[in-house]
Design a protein around this motif. Structure first.
Motif, PDB file in Angstrom:
ATOM      1  N   GLY A  78      11.738 -11.116 -38.481  1.00  9.97           N
ATOM      2  CA  GLY A  78      10.788 -11.311 -39.565  1.00  9.97           C
ATOM      3  C   GLY A  78       9.378 -11.567 -39.105  1.00  9.97           C
ATOM      4  N   GLY A  79       8.993 -11.017 -37.959  1.00  9.25           N
ATOM      5  CA  GLY A  79       7.631 -11.157 -37.450  1.00  9.25           C
ATOM      6  C   GLY A  79       7.418 -12.353 -36.550  1.00  9.25           C
ATOM      7  N   ILE A  80       8.467 -13.117 -36.277  1.00 11.30           N
ATOM      8  CA  ILE A  80       8.313 -14.301 -35.416  1.00 11.30           C
ATOM      9  C   ILE A  80       8.083 -13.889 -33.961  1.00 11.30           C
ATOM     10  CG2 ILE A  80       9.470 -16.351 -34.536  1.00 11.30           C
ATOM     11  CD1 ILE A  80      10.946 -16.530 -37.194  1.00 11.30           C
ATOM     12  N   GLY A  81       8.914 -12.983 -33.452  1.00  8.33           N
ATOM     13  CA  GLY A  81       8.795 -12.541 -32.067  1.00  8.33           C
ATOM     14  C   GLY A  81       8.102 -11.197 -31.982  1.00  8.33           C
ATOM     15  N   LYS A  82       7.073 -11.116 -31.164  1.00  8.17           N
ATOM     16  CA  LYS A  82       6.300  -9.879 -31.017  1.00  8.17           C
ATOM     17  C   LYS A  82       6.627  -9.230 -29.672  1.00  8.17           C
ATOM     18  CE  LYS A  82       2.591 -11.364 -34.065  1.00  8.17           C
ATOM     19  NZ  LYS A  82       3.420 -12.427 -34.656  1.00  8.17           N
ATOM     20  N   TYR A  83       6.967  -7.956 -29.744  1.00 12.37           N
ATOM     21  CA  TYR A  83       7.421  -7.206 -28.570  1.00 12.37           C
ATOM     22  C   TYR A  83       6.484  -6.023 -28.354  1.00 12.37           C
ATOM     23  CZ  TYR A  83      10.778  -4.824 -25.477  1.00 12.37           C
ATOM     24  OH  TYR A  83      11.391  -4.215 -24.413  1.00 12.37           O
ATOM     25  N   ASP A  84       5.861  -5.959 -27.185  1.00  7.99           N
ATOM     26  CA  ASP A  84       4.895  -4.910 -26.892  1.00  7.99           C
ATOM     27  C   ASP A  84       5.195  -4.264 -25.543  1.00  7.99           C
ATOM     28  OD1 ASP A  84       2.744  -5.189 -29.107  1.00  7.99           O
ATOM     29  OD2 ASP A  84       3.025  -7.236 -28.408  1.00  7.99           O
ATOM     30  N   TYR A  85       4.880  -2.980 -25.468  1.00  7.37           N
ATOM     31  CA  TYR A  85       5.125  -2.213 -24.243  1.00  7.37           C
ATOM     32  C   TYR A  85       4.013  -1.193 -24.051  1.00  7.37           C
ATOM     33  CZ  TYR A  85       6.648   2.250 -22.208  1.00  7.37           C
ATOM     34  OH  TYR A  85       6.689   3.441 -21.534  1.00  7.37           O
ATOM     35  N   ALA A  86       3.624  -0.996 -22.796  1.00  2.02           N
ATOM     36  CA  ALA A  86       2.716   0.079 -22.412  1.00  2.02           C
ATOM     37  C   ALA A  86       3.170   0.584 -21.052  1.00  2.02           C
ATOM     38  CB  ALA A  86       1.273  -0.410 -22.352  1.00  2.02           C
ATOM     39  N   GLY A  87       3.230   1.891 -20.897  1.00  2.00           N
ATOM     40  CA  GLY A  87       3.685   2.426 -19.617  1.00  2.00           C
ATOM     41  C   GLY A  87       3.326   3.890 -19.449  1.00  2.00           C
ATOM     42  N   PHE A  88       3.598   4.391 -18.259  1.00  2.00           N
ATOM     43  CA  PHE A  88       3.335   5.801 -17.980  1.00  2.00           C
ATOM     44  C   PHE A  88       4.344   6.316 -16.964  1.00  2.00           C
ATOM     45  CE2 PHE A  88       1.070   3.732 -14.521  1.00  2.00           C
ATOM     46  CZ  PHE A  88       1.332   4.555 -13.431  1.00  2.00           C
ATOM     47  N   GLY A  89       4.466   7.623 -16.923  1.00  2.00           N
ATOM     48  CA  GLY A  89       5.272   8.305 -15.911  1.00  2.00           C
ATOM     49  C   GLY A  89       4.573   9.586 -15.512  1.00  2.00           C
ATOM     50  N   MET A  90       4.755  10.001 -14.262  1.00  2.00           N
ATOM     51  CA  MET A  90       4.071  11.195 -13.777  1.00  2.00           C
ATOM     52  C   MET A  90       4.803  11.790 -12.587  1.00  2.00           C
ATOM     53  SD  MET A  90       0.848   9.356 -11.846  1.00  2.00           S
ATOM     54  CE  MET A  90       0.347  10.873 -11.023  1.00  2.00           C
ATOM     55  N   PRO A  91       4.767  13.131 -12.468  1.00  2.00           N
ATOM     56  CA  PRO A  91       5.324  13.767 -11.272  1.00  2.00           C
ATOM     57  C   PRO A  91       4.300  13.778 -10.144  1.00  2.00           C
ATOM     58  CG  PRO A  91       4.616  15.434 -12.832  1.00  2.00           C
ATOM     59  CD  PRO A  91       4.345  14.108 -13.487  1.00  2.00           C
ATOM     60  N   ILE A  92       4.781  13.802  -8.908  1.00  2.77           N
ATOM     61  CA  ILE A  92       3.912  13.993  -7.754  1.00  2.77           C
ATOM     62  C   ILE A  92       3.808  15.488  -7.512  1.00  2.77           C
ATOM     63  CG2 ILE A  92       3.574  13.530  -5.296  1.00  2.77           C
ATOM     64  CD1 ILE A  92       5.172  10.983  -5.660  1.00  2.77           C
ATOM     65  N   LYS A  93       2.602  16.028  -7.574  1.00  4.06           N
ATOM     66  CA  LYS A  93       2.381  17.471  -7.510  1.00  4.06           C
ATOM     67  C   LYS A  93       3.033  18.091  -6.275  1.00  4.06           C
ATOM     68  CE  LYS A  93      -0.251  18.867 -11.000  1.00  4.06           C
ATOM     69  NZ  LYS A  93       0.096  20.003 -11.864  1.00  4.06           N
ATOM     70  N   GLY A  94       3.742  19.201  -6.510  1.00  3.92           N
ATOM     71  CA  GLY A  94       4.331  19.949  -5.416  1.00  3.92           C
ATOM     72  C   GLY A  94       5.581  19.331  -4.829  1.00  3.92           C
TER      73      GLY A  94
END
Length: 373
Positions: A78-94
């Motif tokens: 009910g809005g008591i606990g706030k859950y946040d995420y930020a992330g990324f993923g990427m290949p290594i070229k070649g």
């Protein structure tokens, strides 16, 4: 930092002999992404985006663009606990190698601190009431590599937990994962979560006045402690099929996609209230289903969190947690929504979860800039 590294190495060898707490670091069991929440967390075999850092690091091999970024916000209970995420993923070229990173925060803010509510003469002074936050943070680093049909990955993670000015901890652990593309339709996955036995080293800090208040109210004053999280083993199988629809001549091809996955989550910290309950291993299944139209619109549902309880008649009943969700893709932009609950109880507060994902292609951006110039 050296103490943290040495502590992690020691716990890798001696951690299984220490006393573990059930449901330790439980904020790392909530899961990333509205898509995953809608599918009941059944992700280990087919996950293929930036959220793989949580579900299975080997899944980073599914990222086909130069960079993928993911964001999420959810408010539980009910809005008591706030859950946040930020992330990324990427290949290594070649190379068939991939990197990723995720930042997670789960916090309850605005908690009243009433330790100074009473004055020395016993009177109540509400002006002395302040607020603090109890927040958990995770910094997850990811590496994956692909060998033909097999992909493997590792996720070292640093855990930071803070309870206002009173208590804090640092923790360290490692997750391992693998995915195997058996055929065009079938894929299998495995994750060894907290394989090193993740730990949190807690330290506490109270003023003399706070210690006196705690003592007078019969509360124990902690000094220092370790919190141990034992490994989990997650095995999954996913089936994927595309059905082509009749398409009028001259029109764009249409299709319906089906994805289904079954995961088995085995915990090692003793008997739990799960579908298969035993000691030291308990097993809980998770089932997810996704339908898509032309990979543009998605409908999802999932079942997980199977539990048994006694009703008013003393008879045991089986409950489960249903989840639902929708998703939409606009070019390289994805937005997902889920209606989910952290409890199998029918009366539990359901939460609305929204996450977004963006595929970034450097050449596409360069071409767009050149056209504008």
């Amino acid at each position: 930092m050296q103490r943290l590294i040495w502590g992690a190495l020691i716990l890798c060898f001696f951690g299984p002999t220490l006393t573990a707490q059930k449901y330790s670091n439980e904020f790392l069991s909530i899961g990333l992404g509205a898509r995953a929440q809608a599918m009941g967390g059944a992700m280990v075999a087919h996950v293929n985006d930036a959220s793989s850092s949580f579900w299975n690091p080997a899944g980073l091999q599914g990222i086909e663009t130069d960079l993928q970024v993911g964001l999420l916000h959810a408010e539980w209970f009910g809005g008591i606990g706030k859950y946040d995420y930020a992330g990324f993923g990427m290949p290594i070229k070649g190379q068939n190698k991939y990197l990723g990173f995720s930042f997670i925060r789960f916090g309850i803010d605005g908690i009243p601190n009433t330790l100074s509510l009473y004055e020395d003469d016993g009177s109540i002074n509400y002006n002395n009431v302040t607020e603090f936050s109890a927040a958990d943070y995770a910094f997850i680093f990811n590496y994956a590599q692909k060998f033909g049909k097999l992909a493997v990955g590792a996720s070292p993670k640093v855990v930071r937990r803070v309870v206002g000015p009173f208590a804090s901890s640092w923790g360290f652990g490692v997750d391992l994962g693998a995915q195997y593309q058996y055929s065009k339709n079938w894929a299998f996955g495995a994750q060894l979560k907290d394989i090193t036995t993740t730990f949190n080293a807690w330290q506490f800090s109270f003023t003399e006045e706070e210690k006196q208040t705690l003592g007078l109210t019969g509360n124990e004053i902690p000094i220092q402690s370790f919190e141990i999280t034992k490994p989990q083993i997650i095995l999954g199988a996913a089936y994927k099929k595309t059905f082509n629809l009749p398409t009028p001549e001259g029109k764009k091809a249409r299709s319906i996609g089906l994805l289904a996955e079954l995961d088995m989550v085995a915990t090692t910290d003793g008997q739990r209230n799960t579908l298969i309950s035993a000691s030291p291993f308990s097993i809980d299944p998770a089932l997810g289903l996704e339908l898509n139209y032309n990979r543009i619109a998605y409908l999802r549902m999932g079942l997980n969190n199977f539990q048994r309880f006694e009703n008013f008649s003393g008879e045991k009943e089986l409950t489960l947690q249903p989840n639902f969700g929708l998703g939409f893709r606009i070019s390289r932009f994805y937005i997902d929504y889920a209606l989910a609950n952290l409890s199998a109880s029918a009366g539990g507060l359901r939460s609305h979860i929204i996450s977004i994902k963006l595929d970034i292609d450097y050449d596409y951006i360069k071409q767009a800039i050149q056209k504008e110039i």
